[in-house]
Design an enzyme around this catalytic site. Structure first.
Site, PDB file in Angstrom:
ATOM      1  N   SER A 105       5.320  89.869 -11.669  1.00  0.00           N
ATOM      2  CA  SER A 105       6.512  89.439 -12.396  1.00  0.00           C
ATOM      3  C   SER A 105       6.185  88.921 -13.797  1.00  0.00           C
ATOM      4  O   SER A 105       5.667  89.651 -14.631  1.00  0.00           O
ATOM      5  CB  SER A 105       7.262  88.390 -11.575  1.00  0.00           C
ATOM      6  OG  SER A 105       8.504  88.085 -12.146  1.00  0.00           O
ATOM      7  N   ASP A 325      13.357  91.396 -13.201  1.00  0.00           N
ATOM      8  CA  ASP A 325      14.321  90.777 -12.297  1.00  0.00           C
ATOM      9  C   ASP A 325      14.877  89.468 -12.851  1.00  0.00           C
ATOM     10  O   ASP A 325      15.719  88.832 -12.211  1.00  0.00           O
ATOM     11  CB  ASP A 325      13.740  90.576 -10.891  1.00  0.00           C
ATOM     12  CG  ASP A 325      12.574  89.592 -10.842  1.00  0.00           C
ATOM     13  OD1 ASP A 325      12.156  89.097 -11.906  1.00  0.00           O
ATOM     14  OD2 ASP A 325      12.071  89.327  -9.726  1.00  0.00           O
ATOM     15  N   PRO A 544       8.103  67.985  -4.628  1.00  0.00           N
ATOM     16  CA  PRO A 544       6.701  68.394  -4.598  1.00  0.00           C
ATOM     17  C   PRO A 544       6.555  69.887  -4.873  1.00  0.00           C
ATOM     18  O   PRO A 544       7.416  70.689  -4.475  1.00  0.00           O
ATOM     19  CB  PRO A 544       6.273  68.057  -3.170  1.00  0.00           C
ATOM     20  CG  PRO A 544       7.529  68.136  -2.375  1.00  0.00           C
ATOM     21  CD  PRO A 544       8.632  67.669  -3.287  1.00  0.00           C
ATOM     22  N   GLY A 546       5.164  73.628  -4.343  1.00  0.00           N
ATOM     23  CA  GLY A 546       4.850  74.351  -3.115  1.00  0.00           C
ATOM     24  C   GLY A 546       3.437  74.894  -3.082  1.00  0.00           C
ATOM     25  O   GLY A 546       2.981  75.374  -2.044  1.00  0.00           O
TER      26      GLY A 546
END
Length: 585
Positions: A105, A325, A544, A546
Site C-alpha cells: 500500500s 485504495d 495502544p 497494535g
C-alpha cells in the site's frame, strides 16, 4: 441383417468401453481431489516451501493485521508461499474463489506485503487472521504441517472434491513478481486453480473476486469488467443530470498524483475512457519512487502538495496511495494556503448527497455514516446536526468500519486517511430496483431511485477504492455545481494533533467506547478528562498501537496552539501513568 446386428453390437461394446473409460477418469479425478489435503500432500507442500526459507526468515515475528502482512520484501518469500497454501484452504472452506493481493500500500518501495480477500470481496475474517499469523510464523516443517492439518481437520476438508480457485494480483513494486510466483506455487501445490491477473490495484482484485462469486450480477470477473461497470454508471449519471461539462463553480480540470504506483496506470485508462467529462493532468505516474514525497499518506501526514504537482488557485488536486485504495483531495487558496480534504470531508459530501436522494425517492431506507475516534469533531457535528445523518463510531481499522456499515440499509464509511466506500444492503438494492421499475411512481421519486441505483454501481462496494471514490466525488461536485472551495467551506475542521508515547508495554493501556475512553491504567482517563475541560472545544483520547510498544495520542481544540498544548499534556499523562520510556514529552 447379420451385418447390421454385428455392427450394432460392436457400437454398443465401443460405447460401453468409452463410458467405462470416462467413468474411470472421473474416479481418478475424484481420488486426486481426495489427495489434495491428505497428510502426505501437506507434508510435501511444507517440504516444497523450504526453498523460500532463508537464514533471516524466522528472526522476526510477523502479524496479520487489517492490512495483512507487511515487511521488508526480502523477508517475505516464505510468507507468500504459505499464504498461497492458506488461500487454497480458504477457497475450499468457502467453496468459492478467494484472492491474494501482493502489496504494501502506502509503505516505502522496499517493503511489500500480502493480504487475502474473501469471496464477497471483503477482508479476511478475524479468526483466519490468527490462523494466517500462526502459519506464517511456523518455525519448521513439522509445525507447519501440524497447523495445516488442524485447518483441514477443523473444516472437514479431508474429502474435498472440488478444486479451489484463487486469484492473484500484485502492485508495481520490483519485488512483487517473485513474491506472486511464491504464492501461486503454494496455492497450486494444494490443488488450486490459480488465475494470475497481473498488476492491478487492490480494489480491482477485490472486485474481480466478488464478481466471480456473484454469478454475473456485477459483470465480468476481469479488470475490463471493473472498468466497464464503473464508467457505464458514471456516464449514465452524467446523462441523467444533463448539465454542461463545467457546471456553476465546478470545473472539469483535475490534477492527479498517482504516487508512482498502480493507481497512475489505472487512472490513465479511466482518463482515456472519460475524457468527454474530465480533463485530468497526471503527475507521479511511475517516473519516481513509489510513495516517496507523494501519494495520499504523504499529503495527509505532511499537509502539503505532493512533489512535482503544479496547482493553480482553487484547482482540485487529488492523491491516491501506492495500491490505490486511499484518496485525499487538496488545493491552495489565493493566499497560497494549503487545504486538505481528507476522508472526513469525502464522507460528509457522499453521505449528504445520498441522503438527499433517499429523501427525494421517498424510500424508507436507513442511511448512516460510520467513523472512528480519529474523525474530526466538526465533521461529526456537521453530519449529525446539519445533514441529519445518523453517525456510528467504531474502533480504528477498516474491518470495524465495514462490519458496522453493513448494519445500515446504506452504510457510508471513511477513515480520515481516505480509505472508505459505501455499502448497499440487499434489501436496499431490491427496494431501489422496485422503485425504478414502478410505473406509478412520480417522476421525481423515480429519477432519484434511478440515481441511487447508478451510484450503487459507480461505487466499488467491496473495499475502499481511490479511483471509484474519485469518480463518485466528481459526480457529486458536478451535480451541485461546487468548486473544491465550496465543498471545503461546508464546515471547518477543528485543528488537531497526533503524538505517540513510547512505553515499556503497550498492553497496560486498554480502552472502551470505540477507543474513546481509557479503562486502564487507573486514573489516566480522569487526568485526560480534567485536561480536556481546560480547552475550548477540546477532545482527546489515547489508544495502544497494535504493532509496537507505543501509545497513540489524539487531540483537537479550537485553535492549533491549543490542540498542540492539549496533545502535549495528555502525552505527559500517558508517560507518567502508563510506564513511559525515554525522555518525558
Amino acid at each position: 441383417m447379420y451385418v447390421l446386428i454385428s455392427n450394432n453390437f460392436l457400437l454398443l461394446k465401443a460405447s460401453q468401453t468409452a463410458l467405462r473409460t470416462v467413468s474411470q477418469h472421473a474416479r481418478n479425478f475424484y481420488f486426486e481431489r481426495l489427495k489434495m489435503f491428505s497428510k502426505e500432500n501437506l507434508i510435501n507442500a511444507a517440504a516444497q516451501g523450504e526453498k523460500y526459507v532463508n537464514s533471516n526468515s524466522f528472526k522476526f515475528t510477523i502479524q496479520y493485521g487489517t492490512a495483512g502482512f507487511r515487511e521488508r520484501a526480502e523477508k517475505l518469500p516464505h510468507v507468500l508461499y504459505r499464504m498461497g497454501l492458506l488461500a487454497a484452504l480458504r477457497a475450499s472452506v468457502k467453496r468459492a474463489a478467494v484472492g491474494v493481493m501482493i502489496t504494501a500500500s502506502h509503505n516505502p518501495e522496499e517493503d511489500n506485503g500480502v493480504k487475502l480477500c474473501d469471496p464477497q470481496g471483503e477482508m479476511l475474517e478475524p479468526e483466519w487472521e490468527v490462523i494466517a499469523t500462526e502459519i506464517a510464523n511456523a518455525k519448521n516443517q513439522t509445525e507447519l504441517v501440524e497447523l495445516l492439518t488442524a485447518v483441514v481437520s477443523r473444516n472437514s476438508l479431508e474429502d474435498a472434491a472440488q478444486s479451489p480457485f484463487v486469484f492473484v494480483g500484485r502492485d508495481t513494486r520490483s519485488s512483487s513478481p517473485s513474491l506472486a510466483d511464491a504464492a501461486i506455487e503454494g496455492a497450486k501445490i494444494l490443488g488450486a486453480e490459480v488465475k494470475d491477473i497481473g498488476i492491478v490495484s487492490t480494489p480491482i482484485l477485490h472486485f474481480v473476486v466478488a464478481s466471480r462469486n456473484a454469478s454475473g450480477e456485477l459483470g465480468k470477473p476481469t479488470e475490463e469488467g471493473y472498468f466497464y461497470r464503473i464508467t457505464s454508471a458514471f456516464e449514465r449519471l452524467k446523462e441523467m443530470e444533463n448539465l454542461p461539462r463545467d457546471n456553476g463553480n465546478y470545473k472539469s480540470e483535475l490534477n492527479f498524483d498517482g504516487a508512482n504506483g498502480v493507481g497512475a496506470q489505472k487512472m490513465a485508462k479511466f482518463n482515456e475512457m472519460l475524457k468527454q467529462w474530465l480533463n485530468v493532468t497526471m503527475y507521479n505516474t511511475g517516473e519516481g519512487r513509489l510513495n516517496f514525497s507523494c501519494g495520499a499518506d504523504f499529503v495527509k501526514v505532511r499537509q502539503c502538495i505532493p512533489e512535482g504537482v503544479k496547482l493553480f488557485v482553487d484547482k482540485r488536486g487529488v492523491s491516491v496511495d501506492g495500491d490505490a485504495d486511499r484518496i485525499v483531495y487538496f488545493y491552495t487558496d489565493s493566499s497560497n494556503q494549503f487545504h486538505l480534504l481528507d476522508g472526513d470531508k469525502i464522507a460528509t459530501l457522499v453521505a449528504g448527497h445520498l441522503m438527499d436522494l433517499v429523501a427525494a425517492s421517498k424510500l424508507k431506507l436507513n442511511l448512516g455514516l460510520v467513523q472512528t475516534a480519529y474523525a474530526n469533531g466538526s465533521s461529526t457535528e456537521y453530519i449529525s446536526k446539519t445533514l441529519k445523518v445518523p453517525v456510528a463510531c467504531v474502533p480504528t481499522g477498516v474491518k470495524h468500519l465495514h462490519h458496522k456499515a453493513l448494519e445500515f440499509d446504506i452504510g457510508v464509511y471513511f477513515e480520515a486517511n481516505g480509505h472508505g466506500t459505501v455499502i448497499y444492503s440487499q434489501k436496499s438494492t431490491n427496494l431501489i430496483k422496485q422503485a425504478v421499475e414502478d410505473t406509478n411512481l412520480g417522476e421525481t421519486e423515480n429519477k432519484a431511485a434511478q440515481k441511487l441505483l447508478l451510484f450503487g454501481e459507480l461505487i466499488n462496494q467491496t473495499v475502499g477504492d481511490a479511483l471509484s471514490d474519485l469518480l463518485l466525488v466528481e459526480t457529486i461536485l458536478h451535480a451541485k455545481g461546487w468548486s473544491i472551495a465550496d465543498w471545503d467551506t461546508a464546515y471547518t475542521d477543528l485543528p488537531s494533533r497526533q503524538l505517540k508515547v513510547t512505553v515499556k508495554d503497550r498492553n497496560v493501556v486498554t480502552t472502551t467506547d470505540a477507543e474513546r475512553k481509557c479503562v486502564l491504567p487507573e486514573k489516566l482517563q480522569d487526568k485526560i478528562d480534567a485536561t480536556v475541560a481546560l480547552y475550548e472545544k477540546g477532545r482527546a483520547f489515547v489508544r495502544p498501537s497494535g504493532t509496537e510498544d507505543v501509545v497513540r495520542v489524539y487531540a483537537e481544540a479550537s485553535s492549533k496552539s491549543q490542540a498542540d498544548c492539549l496533545a502535549d499534556e495528555v502525552a505527559r499523562a500517558v508517560y507518567d501513568l502508563a510506564g513511559g520510556t525515554g525522555g518525558r514529552p
